[in-house]
Design an enzyme around this catalytic site. Structure first.
Site, short mmCIF file in Angstrom:
data_model
loop_
_atom_site.label_atom_id
_atom_site.label_comp_id
_atom_site.label_asym_id
_atom_site.label_seq_id
_atom_site.Cartn_x
_atom_site.Cartn_y
_atom_site.Cartn_z
CG PHE A 154 -1.84 1.26 1.16
CD1 PHE A 154 -2.98 1.25 0.36
CD2 PHE A 154 -1.53 2.41 1.88
CE1 PHE A 154 -3.80 2.39 0.29
CE2 PHE A 154 -2.35 3.53 1.80
CZ PHE A 154 -3.48 3.52 1.01
CE LYS A 172 -0.86 5.92 7.52
NZ LYS A 172 -0.54 5.05 6.39
CG ASP A 221 5.59 3.62 1.73
OD1 ASP A 221 5.63 4.30 2.78
OD2 ASP A 221 4.57 3.53 1.02
C1 LIG Z 1 -0.78 5.32 4.96
C2 LIG Z 1 0.27 4.95 4.00
C3 LIG Z 1 0.50 5.70 2.83
C4 LIG Z 1 -0.39 6.85 2.41
O1 LIG Z 1 -0.37 7.89 3.34
P1 LIG Z 1 -1.46 9.07 3.19
O2 LIG Z 1 -0.98 10.08 4.20
O3 LIG Z 1 -2.78 8.48 3.50
O4 LIG Z 1 -1.38 9.59 1.82
C5 LIG Z 1 1.55 5.33 2.02
N1 LIG Z 1 2.34 4.29 2.32
C6 LIG Z 1 2.14 3.55 3.44
C7 LIG Z 1 3.06 2.41 3.73
C8 LIG Z 1 1.10 3.84 4.31
O5 LIG Z 1 0.89 3.09 5.38
#
Ligand SMILES: *Cc1c(COP(=O)(O)O)cnc(C)c1O
Length: 402
Positions: free
Chosen positions: A138, A252, A223
């Site tokens: 994700f 986050k 990520d």
């Molecule tokens: C939550 C998340 C995103 C997206 O973050 P947003 O602030 O909602 O755009 C991208 N990568 C990972 C691994 C995430 O957990």
């Protein structure tokens, strides 16, 4: 407004993008939140890993308060002291050299994709642009980020998707080796797939990916939007693996609740961006950076990560006890305070509901994976309280009563 009124007006005025629980949260303190009806909940969702310091951490509140009275926004046409201080703190505590600030995880991923393509075109020519990502990953909700996300359910209906992405099974080094082609410029992975089911990268896998990237001249993008900044008990999850990314996306937990994202890169890679290549009007604004500076300083303070590690160990052992008592728990997995419990039956949502009735908020992925993302300041006593509620919920579910 009373809770029912808030819910009714949400239904009337907001786009229906979220399946929300019938709760309006109005106040938070530490690991607890309160709804508009005055009910208190132990919060093991933490705004989806955002409220790492719990709710309204005094250092973040004070920093936001002070900065809001001084300068909220001024644009990146000018130098911004809190932005510089935050960048320096991240660089000095990571293996990377330069930072670009944005406002969310998807934007950090988007910046990482653009940077990798720019770097590869400069170094190898125009035919190097493909980024390999993992199935069940994700990476966010912009068009490029849903395309990078290896789950068709996020992509369906939004075609045509931008080209230049390819997917491989997670934790399968041979599949990745086979997928690398002439046009590949980077591999992007989460050290732990959070939204995809709390799937932890094997240690041999991530190390193997690093070696493969070096052999083939590819960038490794991590990520760490969800796993970064203390969530796994280390400042960055990749520290558990003893590897270094070339580019890393953060968001986050970065702002202690305030929206801010960042992409970090090695000097040579960061050099692919030149003035005018990328920008964000809000990115790294004084208020966001002041909040983030307070949050990151708190996470980096002496003893903080040791405490996360200790409480995480306690949580895992309490969950292992539950697993012995409740055979419906097939597997408990995770890293630090990013924990998943896979159930043998599609009763995740029912268990979540029973936890909520008893004053505990948790998250559910699909029908059968419970995800626990408590704030990093959670105590062993609060963990015990949560586990007791979960046990009661599982007992009630197995007896089929409320
Ligand atoms: C939550 C998340 C995103 C997206 O973050 P947003 O602030 O909602 O755009 C991208 N990568 C990972 C691994 C995430 O957990």
């Amino acid at each position: 407004m009373i809770q029912d009124e808030i819910i009714a007006q949400a239904d009337r005025y907001l786009m229906r993008t979220y399946g929300r629980f019938p709760l309006a949260l109005v106040r938070g303190e530490g690991a607890y939140v309160w709804d508009a009806a005055g009910n208190r909940y132990l919060d093991f969702v933490s705004g989806l890993a955002v409220n790492a310091l719990g709710h309204c951490h005094p250092r973040v509140v004070e920093a936001v308060h002070a900065q809001a009275g001084q300068l909220i926004h001024c644009s990146n046409l000018y130098h911004i002291e809190p932005q510089v201080r935050l960048a320096r703190l991240l660089v000095e505590n990571s293996v990377l050299d330069r930072v670009f600030f944005c406002n969310s995880g998807a934007e950090a991923v988007e910046a990482a994709i653009k940077l990798a393509r720019k770097w590869a075109k400069k170094r190898y020519g125009p035919e190097r642009y493909q980024i390999i990502t993992a199935l069940q990953s994700f990476h966010g909700r912009t068009l490029a980020a849903i395309t990078a996300t290896g789950q068709p359910k996020y992509q369906r209906g939004f075609e045509p998707l931008p080209p230049g992405f390819r997917y491989v099974p997670f934790n399968d080094l041979e599949a990745l080796r086979d997928a690398v082609g002439e046009s590949t410029c980077a591999v992007m992975l989460e050290p732990v797939q959070g939204e995809g089911g709390v799937n932890v990268a094997d240690s041999d896998y991530l190390r193997g990916v690093r070696v493969l990237c070096d052999e083939r001249g590819l960038l490794l993008i991590l990520d760490e939007v969800q796993t970064g900044l203390g969530r796994t008990g280390r400042f960055f999850a990749h520290e558990h693996y003893g590897i270094e990314p070339d580019i890393m996306a953060l968001a986050k937990a970065l702002g202690g609740g305030f929206p801010i994202g960042a992409v970090l890169a090695r000097e040579e890679v960061a050099g692919a961006f030149t003035p005018g290549d990328h920008a964000s009007t809000f990115g790294g604004n004084p208020l966001a950076c002041a909040a983030a500076l307070a949050a990151v300083q708190t996470i980096l303070a002496d003893g903080f990560l040791e405490q996360v590690h200790r409480v995480a160990g306690h949580f895992r052992s309490r969950l292992a006890e539950l697993q012995d008592r409740f055979p419906v728990i097939r597997e408990v997995r995770g890293l630090g305070l990013l924990v998943g419990a896979e159930l043998d039956a599609p009763v995740g949502k029912a268990v979540l509901e029973r936890c909520r009735e008893r004053g505990l908020l948790i998250n559910c992925i699909g029908d059968s994976i419970l995800r626990f993302i408590p704030p990093l300041i959670v105590t062993e006593t609060e963990v015990d309280a949560a586990v007791n509620i979960l046990a009661a919920a599982l007992a009630a579910e197995s007896e089929g009563k409320s």
